[in-house]
Enzyme design. Structure first.
Site, short mmCIF file in Angstrom:
data_model
loop_
_atom_site.label_atom_id
_atom_site.label_comp_id
_atom_site.label_asym_id
_atom_site.label_seq_id
_atom_site.Cartn_x
_atom_site.Cartn_y
_atom_site.Cartn_z
N ASP A 268 21.90 104.12 14.16
CA ASP A 268 22.81 103.09 14.63
C ASP A 268 24.20 103.34 14.07
OD1 ASP A 268 23.18 100.11 15.62
OD2 ASP A 268 24.06 100.26 13.63
N TYR B 74 34.45 101.99 11.85
CA TYR B 74 34.45 102.77 10.62
C TYR B 74 34.61 104.27 10.87
CZ TYR B 74 33.05 98.33 8.79
OH TYR B 74 33.01 97.00 8.49
N LYS C 239 27.88 100.43 18.86
CA LYS C 239 28.47 99.11 19.05
C LYS C 239 29.88 99.19 19.64
CE LYS C 239 26.07 97.28 15.00
NZ LYS C 239 25.74 98.52 14.30
N HIS D 69 29.66 94.25 19.08
CA HIS D 69 29.60 94.16 17.63
C HIS D 69 29.96 92.79 17.08
CE1 HIS D 69 31.20 95.18 13.45
NE2 HIS D 69 29.92 95.41 13.39
#
Length: 356
Positions: free
Chosen positions: A63, A68, A97, A130
């Site tokens: 995942d 990031y 996401k 997300h």
């Protein structure tokens, strides 16, 4: 070791256990943890936050998350394993996401295509919105747009179903094999479910012994939506990401009952917390970059907590300590320098009510 899975409403199997890599900003450290996990049998990757999941039959899932900016590292490791025949694509379950700055209909496909390119893949197995709070991004990048006071600029025009319709197009095109959400409230999940043609298959939220999401879990059972827990151990390293933040106090790893059960079953406190959730049918994301802990955490399925101990841990839910708010730590680079900005979605018209 046989690791269970939970079935999605698409017919796919979601591994019930995974490795999270939130706060991992060092490329070498992330690659090492990914290789350790894959070699140990972890099999799920995600993209805004990065996770690895494992189930029986050597099925692999990971995942990731876009904010990031670590999906390219995951892509390199995946390509390394697939191109050398160590893994087949169908043996890996990839979760990724959509960041909160890419909710606008014109941004969705562009963002997904960038993620697929970075991951070096043709499709993503499970794709989540997300965050329920759409915001605007800076022109030419996915960095959140902030006002002169440093606050997020909210996108108050885009609705959840606006974004979902674009994801449904990518589902029908075969680029996304299942859709879901993260951090939505129970009411928001139900509202979206009622409007969606492709029904949500999964919701990912904070869930641990102090914040057990009882109401959301009831809604998920009614709708046939699976639930994935992030911060199942209480994310003991969360304060280091923002030392000046207003973090609630609570550390499930040091809870007296958890310590007592760890001694009783001759397991680590992390293994007790993981087993409690997975015995409740909740898939789990557990963050670690320590190779020994990565190996230890996957060894949480060779025993079961008895009924009495499960009830005692369920009683811990009365503590009701939520350890995360929708504060976003965004890492980005300018001329090879790494910067960190902290944004909050509190005050957004779509900020989730209730337990989330």
């Amino acid at each position: 070791m046989k690791i269970p899975f939970v079935p999605l409403n698409t017919g796919a199997a979601l591994p019930i256990f995974g490795l999270g890599t939130w706060q991992v900003k060092d490329d070498k450290e992330l690659k090492t943890s990914l290789r350790t996990a894959l070699d140990a049998g972890y099999r799920l990757i995600g993209e805004l936050l990065t996770y690895l999941f494992f189930n029986s039959c050597c099925f692999q899932s990971l995942d990731t998350a876009h904010i990031y900016k670590n999906e390219h590292i995951i892509g390199e490791v995946l390509h390394e394993y697939i191109s050398t025949g160590r893994l087949k694509r169908e043996e890996i379950f990839i979760t990724s996401k959509l960041p909160l700055v890419a909710h606008a209909p014109e941004d969705v496909e562009k963002c997904v295509n960038e993620q697929l390119e970075a991951l070096k893949l043709d499709y993503i197995d499970l794709y989540l919105i997300h965050c329920p709070c759409p915001c605007k991004h800076q022109e030419g990048s996915w960095i959140p747009l902030s006002d002169d006071k440093g606050k997020l600029v909210f996108d108050e025009k885009t609705t959840h179903i606006d974004t979902w319709r674009e994801l449904e197009k990518l589902y029908y095109a075969g680029k996304l094999r299942a859709l879901g959400v993260s951090r939505f409230s129970a009411r928001q999940l139900e509202d979206l479910y009622d409007l969606a043609d492709v029904k949500p298959a999964n919701i990912q939220v904070e869930c641990h012994i102090y914040w057990q999401q009882e109401n959301l879990r009831r809604v998920c059972r009614k709708l046939g939506v699976t639930l994935t827990a992030f911060a199942p151990l209480g994310s003991p390293g969360r304060k280091s990401s923002r030392p000046d933040g207003n973090w609630p106090d609570g550390n499930p790893l040091l809870d007296p009952l958890v310590l007592q059960l760890a001694e009783k079953y001759q397991k680590s406190t992390a293994q007790v917390l993981i087993r409690f959730l997975t015995q409740n049918g909740i898939s789990v994301i557990s963050k670690s970059v320590n190779p020994l802990r990565i190996l230890e955490n996957i060894s949480s399925f060779d025993y079961e907590l008895n009924e009495e101990d499960m009830h005692e841990l369920e009683d811990k839910g009365k503590t009701r300590i939520k350890l995360f708010n929708l504060d976003l730590l965004v890492f980005f680079s300018i001329q090879k320098c790494i910067y960190l900005e902290i944004f909050s979605a509190i005050g957004h018209p779509l900020y989730p009510d209730g337990e989330n």
